[in-house]
Motif scaffolding. Structure first.
Motif, PDB file in Angstrom:
ATOM      1  N   ALA A 191      -0.147   2.909   3.007  1.00 25.23           N
ATOM      2  CA  ALA A 191       0.657   2.075   3.900  1.00 25.23           C
ATOM      3  C   ALA A 191       1.845   2.881   4.404  1.00 25.23           C
ATOM      4  O   ALA A 191       2.549   3.519   3.622  1.00 25.23           O
ATOM      5  CB  ALA A 191       1.128   0.826   3.174  1.00 25.23           C
ATOM      6  N   CYS A 192       2.071   2.834   5.708  1.00 28.14           N
ATOM      7  CA  CYS A 192       3.161   3.583   6.328  1.00 28.14           C
ATOM      8  C   CYS A 192       4.182   2.619   6.932  1.00 28.14           C
ATOM      9  O   CYS A 192       3.824   1.583   7.471  1.00 28.14           O
ATOM     10  CB  CYS A 192       2.615   4.504   7.408  1.00 28.14           C
ATOM     11  SG  CYS A 192       1.267   5.586   6.860  1.00 28.14           S
ATOM     12  N   ARG A 193       5.435   2.988   6.805  1.00 25.67           N
ATOM     13  CA  ARG A 193       6.588   2.244   7.315  1.00 25.67           C
ATOM     14  C   ARG A 193       6.941   1.025   6.477  1.00 25.67           C
ATOM     15  O   ARG A 193       8.109   0.779   6.211  1.00 25.67           O
ATOM     16  CB  ARG A 193       6.394   1.840   8.781  1.00 25.67           C
ATOM     17  CG  ARG A 193       6.349   3.003   9.747  1.00 25.67           C
ATOM     18  CD  ARG A 193       6.629   2.557  11.177  1.00 25.67           C
ATOM     19  NE  ARG A 193       6.605   3.706  12.080  1.00 25.67           N
ATOM     20  CZ  ARG A 193       5.567   4.017  12.854  1.00 25.67           C
ATOM     21  NH1 ARG A 193       4.492   3.245  12.837  1.00 25.67           N
ATOM     22  NH2 ARG A 193       5.617   5.088  13.630  1.00 25.67           N
ATOM     23  N   PHE A 194       5.940   0.212   6.078  1.00 21.49           N
ATOM     24  CA  PHE A 194       6.209  -0.960   5.263  1.00 21.49           C
ATOM     25  C   PHE A 194       5.196  -1.034   4.120  1.00 21.49           C
ATOM     26  O   PHE A 194       4.002  -0.805   4.334  1.00 21.49           O
ATOM     27  CB  PHE A 194       6.139  -2.247   6.100  1.00 21.49           C
ATOM     28  CG  PHE A 194       7.202  -2.342   7.154  1.00 21.49           C
ATOM     29  CD1 PHE A 194       8.488  -2.758   6.829  1.00 21.49           C
ATOM     30  CD2 PHE A 194       6.923  -2.005   8.469  1.00 21.49           C
ATOM     31  CE1 PHE A 194       9.474  -2.844   7.809  1.00 21.49           C
ATOM     32  CE2 PHE A 194       7.893  -2.084   9.449  1.00 21.49           C
ATOM     33  CZ  PHE A 194       9.173  -2.501   9.117  1.00 21.49           C
ATOM     34  N   PRO A 195       5.655  -1.391   2.899  1.00 21.55           N
ATOM     35  CA  PRO A 195       4.734  -1.483   1.756  1.00 21.55           C
ATOM     36  C   PRO A 195       4.030  -2.831   1.716  1.00 21.55           C
ATOM     37  O   PRO A 195       4.429  -3.790   2.388  1.00 21.55           O
ATOM     38  CB  PRO A 195       5.677  -1.320   0.562  1.00 21.55           C
ATOM     39  CG  PRO A 195       6.959  -1.937   1.031  1.00 21.55           C
ATOM     40  CD  PRO A 195       7.058  -1.618   2.513  1.00 21.55           C
ATOM     41  N   LEU A 196       2.966  -2.898   0.934  1.00 25.58           N
ATOM     42  CA  LEU A 196       2.343  -4.188   0.635  1.00 25.58           C
ATOM     43  C   LEU A 196       3.285  -4.955  -0.287  1.00 25.58           C
ATOM     44  O   LEU A 196       3.887  -4.368  -1.191  1.00 25.58           O
ATOM     45  CB  LEU A 196       0.984  -3.969  -0.020  1.00 25.58           C
ATOM     46  CG  LEU A 196      -0.057  -3.259   0.865  1.00 25.58           C
ATOM     47  CD1 LEU A 196      -1.308  -2.927   0.060  1.00 25.58           C
ATOM     48  CD2 LEU A 196      -0.415  -4.095   2.082  1.00 25.58           C
ATOM     49  N   PRO A 197       3.437  -6.266  -0.095  1.00 27.11           N
ATOM     50  CA  PRO A 197       4.505  -7.006  -0.789  1.00 27.11           C
ATOM     51  C   PRO A 197       4.344  -7.134  -2.302  1.00 27.11           C
ATOM     52  O   PRO A 197       5.346  -7.175  -3.029  1.00 27.11           O
ATOM     53  CB  PRO A 197       4.475  -8.376  -0.112  1.00 27.11           C
ATOM     54  CG  PRO A 197       3.107  -8.493   0.470  1.00 27.11           C
ATOM     55  CD  PRO A 197       2.703  -7.110   0.853  1.00 27.11           C
ATOM     56  N   ASN A 198       3.105  -7.205  -2.807  1.00 28.90           N
ATOM     57  CA  ASN A 198       2.897  -7.494  -4.227  1.00 28.90           C
ATOM     58  C   ASN A 198       2.214  -6.370  -5.005  1.00 28.90           C
ATOM     59  O   ASN A 198       2.323  -6.321  -6.233  1.00 28.90           O
ATOM     60  CB  ASN A 198       2.083  -8.788  -4.380  1.00 28.90           C
ATOM     61  CG  ASN A 198       2.800  -9.987  -3.776  1.00 28.90           C
ATOM     62  OD1 ASN A 198       3.961 -10.251  -4.067  1.00 28.90           O
ATOM     63  ND2 ASN A 198       2.109 -10.708  -2.896  1.00 28.90           N
ATOM     64  N   TRP A 199       1.528  -5.507  -4.344  1.00 28.53           N
ATOM     65  CA  TRP A 199       0.855  -4.404  -5.038  1.00 28.53           C
ATOM     66  C   TRP A 199       1.877  -3.357  -5.474  1.00 28.53           C
ATOM     67  O   TRP A 199       2.879  -3.116  -4.797  1.00 28.53           O
ATOM     68  CB  TRP A 199      -0.174  -3.748  -4.130  1.00 28.53           C
ATOM     69  CG  TRP A 199      -1.411  -4.572  -3.899  1.00 28.53           C
ATOM     70  CD1 TRP A 199      -1.579  -5.892  -4.160  1.00 28.53           C
ATOM     71  CD2 TRP A 199      -2.635  -4.110  -3.325  1.00 28.53           C
ATOM     72  NE1 TRP A 199      -2.834  -6.309  -3.797  1.00 28.53           N
ATOM     73  CE2 TRP A 199      -3.508  -5.231  -3.277  1.00 28.53           C
ATOM     74  CE3 TRP A 199      -3.086  -2.894  -2.836  1.00 28.53           C
ATOM     75  CZ2 TRP A 199      -4.797  -5.150  -2.777  1.00 28.53           C
ATOM     76  CZ3 TRP A 199      -4.368  -2.800  -2.329  1.00 28.53           C
ATOM     77  CH2 TRP A 199      -5.214  -3.920  -2.307  1.00 28.53           C
TER      78      TRP A 199
END
Length: 217
Positions: A191-199
């Motif tokens: 993921a680039c620029r923003f992460p996955l919220p829960n992983w």
């Protein structure tokens, strides 16, 4: 007959014929001037209308994705972002060489991965960008880099070991839910620029807008 009478009267008035011709000439040329002005107006209207249609055709592929439920805006990846993604791929423990880039834009991630031996594919809604990416792959002779116009929610993710996403913050929860039900084991999400919220990422590369979060499935 009337015109002849008027001319006769004018001659009989004792006026200078040259001065009379100066007065009469504009009246005779007035219809010609009106026709000329009308033709010029029609020509300008045609040119303006044609330019507006051409501009609409060019801009539509860039505007149309914004009308959809999920929007991936076209923001070209920086050189550092591309390098960070390549570092993440080189550190992958999956051993897989099949990659998909979601919202591939101008194709630079797919092309860079293809040059490193990955069977890479980019999906993009913008037709112009898809054609541009295909042309770039052809010019650089990268045969293992392909592109298609496709909705990222209709992709068969079981074909890929590496999923790259340049998303926006608002759509990351929906993408996370999609990956949970679609990805197979031995896959990784970059993921680039923003992460996955829960992983929880296995590792992070870079900083600021160039940050890359790597998730192993």
């Amino acid at each position: 007959m009337t015109m002849e009478n008027e001319n006769t009267q004018n001659l009989n008035c004792g006026c200078d014929p040259y001065l009379l011709s100066l007065v009469e000439t504009p009246q005779e040329q007035q219809p010609v001037a009106k026709i000329s002005n009308r033709s010029t107006g029609l020509l300008l209207a045609s040119i303006t209308g044609g330019a507006a249609i051409a501009l609409s055709v060019v801009c539509f592929p860039f505007v149309a994705p914004a009308l959809r439920r999920v929007v991936l805006p076209y923001v070209p990846a920086s050189t550092q972002q591309v390098e960070n993604v390549m570092k993440a791929l080189s550190k992958s423990s999956t051993g897989g060489k099949k990659l998909i880039d979601l919202g591939s834009g101008d194709g630079r991630i797919v092309l860079a991965a293809g040059q490193r031996g990955f069977q890479s594919h980019g999906v993009e809604l913008n037709t112009v960008l898809v054609l541009y990416s295909k042309l770039a792959a052809w010019r650089q002779r990268i045969k293992n880099a392909t592109f298609s116009r496709q909705d990222l929610f209709k992709v068969d993710y079981t074909k890929y070991n590496n999923i790259v996403i340049f998303g926006v913050e608002e759509m990351m929860p929906e993408l996370e839910a999609l990956f949970e039900k679609s990805l197979t084991s031995s896959s990784q999400v970059i993921a680039c620029r923003f992460p996955l919220p829960n992983w929880k990422p296995s590792h992070i590369i870079g900083e600021g807008i160039d940050t890359v979060w790597v998730y192993e499935v």
